[in-house]
Scaffold this motif. Structure first.
Motif, short mmCIF file in Angstrom:
data_model
loop_
_atom_site.label_atom_id
_atom_site.label_comp_id
_atom_site.label_asym_id
_atom_site.label_seq_id
_atom_site.Cartn_x
_atom_site.Cartn_y
_atom_site.Cartn_z
N PRO A 46 -64.82 12.92 131.34
CA PRO A 46 -64.84 12.92 132.81
C PRO A 46 -63.55 13.44 133.44
CG PRO A 46 -65.56 10.79 131.93
CD PRO A 46 -65.00 11.57 130.77
N SER A 47 -63.68 13.94 134.65
CA SER A 47 -62.53 14.43 135.42
C SER A 47 -62.95 14.60 136.86
CB SER A 47 -62.08 15.78 134.86
OG SER A 47 -61.20 16.43 135.76
N THR A 48 -62.04 14.33 137.77
CA THR A 48 -62.27 14.72 139.17
C THR A 48 -61.29 15.82 139.55
OG1 THR A 48 -63.09 12.54 139.79
CG2 THR A 48 -62.27 13.93 141.58
N ARG A 49 -59.97 15.47 139.54
CA ARG A 49 -59.02 16.43 140.13
C ARG A 49 -58.83 17.69 139.28
NH1 ARG A 49 -56.91 11.48 141.30
NH2 ARG A 49 -58.61 10.91 139.94
N THR A 50 -58.80 17.55 137.97
CA THR A 50 -58.56 18.75 137.15
C THR A 50 -59.75 19.70 137.26
OG1 THR A 50 -57.33 17.32 135.64
CG2 THR A 50 -57.86 19.52 134.86
N ARG A 99 -61.85 20.42 128.63
CA ARG A 99 -61.40 19.02 128.51
C ARG A 99 -62.20 18.39 127.37
NH1 ARG A 99 -59.76 14.52 132.77
NH2 ARG A 99 -58.08 16.03 132.92
N HIS A 134 -51.66 17.95 128.20
CA HIS A 134 -52.30 18.25 129.49
C HIS A 134 -51.31 19.17 130.24
CE1 HIS A 134 -54.76 18.01 132.95
NE2 HIS A 134 -54.90 16.71 133.08
N GLN A 137 -51.21 19.72 134.07
CA GLN A 137 -50.72 18.55 134.81
C GLN A 137 -49.19 18.53 134.81
OE1 GLN A 137 -52.62 15.87 136.34
NE2 GLN A 137 -50.63 15.40 137.22
N PRO A 262 -50.48 10.67 137.79
CA PRO A 262 -51.38 11.82 137.61
C PRO A 262 -52.79 11.55 138.11
CG PRO A 262 -51.01 10.67 135.51
CD PRO A 262 -50.07 10.05 136.52
N GLY A 263 -53.13 10.26 138.28
CA GLY A 263 -54.48 9.89 138.66
C GLY A 263 -55.40 10.01 137.45
N PRO A 264 -56.54 9.35 137.48
CA PRO A 264 -56.95 8.41 138.52
C PRO A 264 -56.15 7.11 138.43
CG PRO A 264 -58.57 8.44 136.74
CD PRO A 264 -57.57 9.50 136.41
#
Ligand code: CP
Length: 312
Positions: A46-50, A99, A134, A137, A262-264
């Motif tokens: 899973p990922s949102t921002r990347t 990823r 990463h 990032q 870095p989030g989340p």
């Protein structure tokens, strides 16, 4: 020879400088350089921002984008990563942003494509592989700090939390050290500290207070539960009491200390809402720079030099 972004160690100093400067210029309003081609976001974790920032970066350059996730792709039916990548290459995909839960997956894929002699093998971008690396990032974190005016030679930077399972910690420390930072610190509970041979560029701290003394930057990390066996990690409340950046702890930091994550983020576990949302937090600036840094990555990978070498 294809260009890839696999880890910080694989970038030369000149490329690092170009990416940081270019991200800073784009964040300041420079016009993105349009490119041709297709990007596949192959996200098997899973990922949102990347994922979203790679997608938006590709679109602003005029690139086609396809998004592929484990559950809805043939990787869930047992297809190997290299076969998935060769399938995408046969459809003209020029960059695969990967990823993956396994350490070294991006580098292994680049090597396997090379060994398979794949025609027009795509560039591989490591968007996070296990606890290994990463790089985008780390580059965006460094670009944010440069925009804040950091002096790498005198910078005092601490990373707090689950260092052992963090690809961000590994890539951040590798990059900050390359850029000249020498006061690098890691701190967290013993079970979250890396192996004794790992991360030699950082000083280890077992206690919080000395690690947080006179800092320029404090980077908080969440507990990477997906990389730890069930029941082997502390509950959120006890972690917060001992290691969390509460408002009370933040009040004791040097007033100039900036907070990054870095989030989340897990609010109330590794960091309080009042700290995450405070004026010293750079968290949304990190997200903003993510788009610009990843735009610079595609400008590089699909730039004129890459296209010339593909035609040769
Ligand atoms: N920092 C980071 O990699 O966040 P995502 O998991 O949301 O992409």
């Amino acid at each position: 020879m294809n260009r890839h972004l696999l880890d910080i160690e694989g970038l030369d100093d000149e490329r690092i400088r170009w990416l940081l400067d270019r991200a800073g210029a784009l964040a300041g309003g420079a016009e993105p350089q349009r490119r041709h081609g297709t990007v596949a976001n192959l996200f098997l974790e899973p990922s949102t921002r990347t994922r979203v920032s790679f997608e938006l970066a590709a679109r602003r350059l005029g690139l086609e984008v396809v998004n592929i996730e484990h559950a809805s792709s043939s990787s869930s039916k047992g297809e190997s990563l290299v076969d998935t990548a060769r399938t995408l290459a046969a459809m003209g995909v020029g960059v695969i942003v990967l990823r993956h839960p396994d350490d070294g997956a991006a580098e292994n894929l680049a090597r396997d494509l090379d060994a398979a002699g794949t025609a027009f093998a795509p560039a591989i971008v490591n968007a996070g592989d296990g606890k290994n690396a990463h790089p985008s990032q780390a580059l965006l974190d460094a670009a944010v700090l440069e925009a804040q005016g950091i002096d790498w030679a005198t910078a005092r930077i601490a990373i707090l939390g689950d260092i052992r399972h963090s690809r961000v910690a590994r890539s951040d420390l590798a990059l900050f050290h390359r850029l000249g930072a020498r006061d690098l610190r890691i701190v967290g509970p013993p079970e979250f500290m890396p192996g004794p041979e790992e991360l030699p560029m950082a000083r280890r701290h077992a206690a919080l207070d000395p690690a947080l003394d006179a800092l320029d930057v404090l980077i908080c990390l969440r507990i990477q539960r997906e990389r730890i066996a069930a029941g082997q990690y502390p509950d959120g409340d006890s972690f917060h009491r001992q290691w969390g950046v509460s408002e009370a702890r933040a009040a004791k930091l040097d007033p100039r200390t900036r907070i990054m994550h870095p989030g989340p983020a897990n609010r109330g576990v590794e960091i309080d809402s009042g700290v995450l949302d405070s004026s010293r937090s750079l968290v949304l600036e990190q997200v903003r720079f993510g788009l610009h840094l990843r735009t610079a990555v595609f400008e590089w990978l699909l730039g004129p030099e890459a296209q010339e070498s593909e035609q040769r």
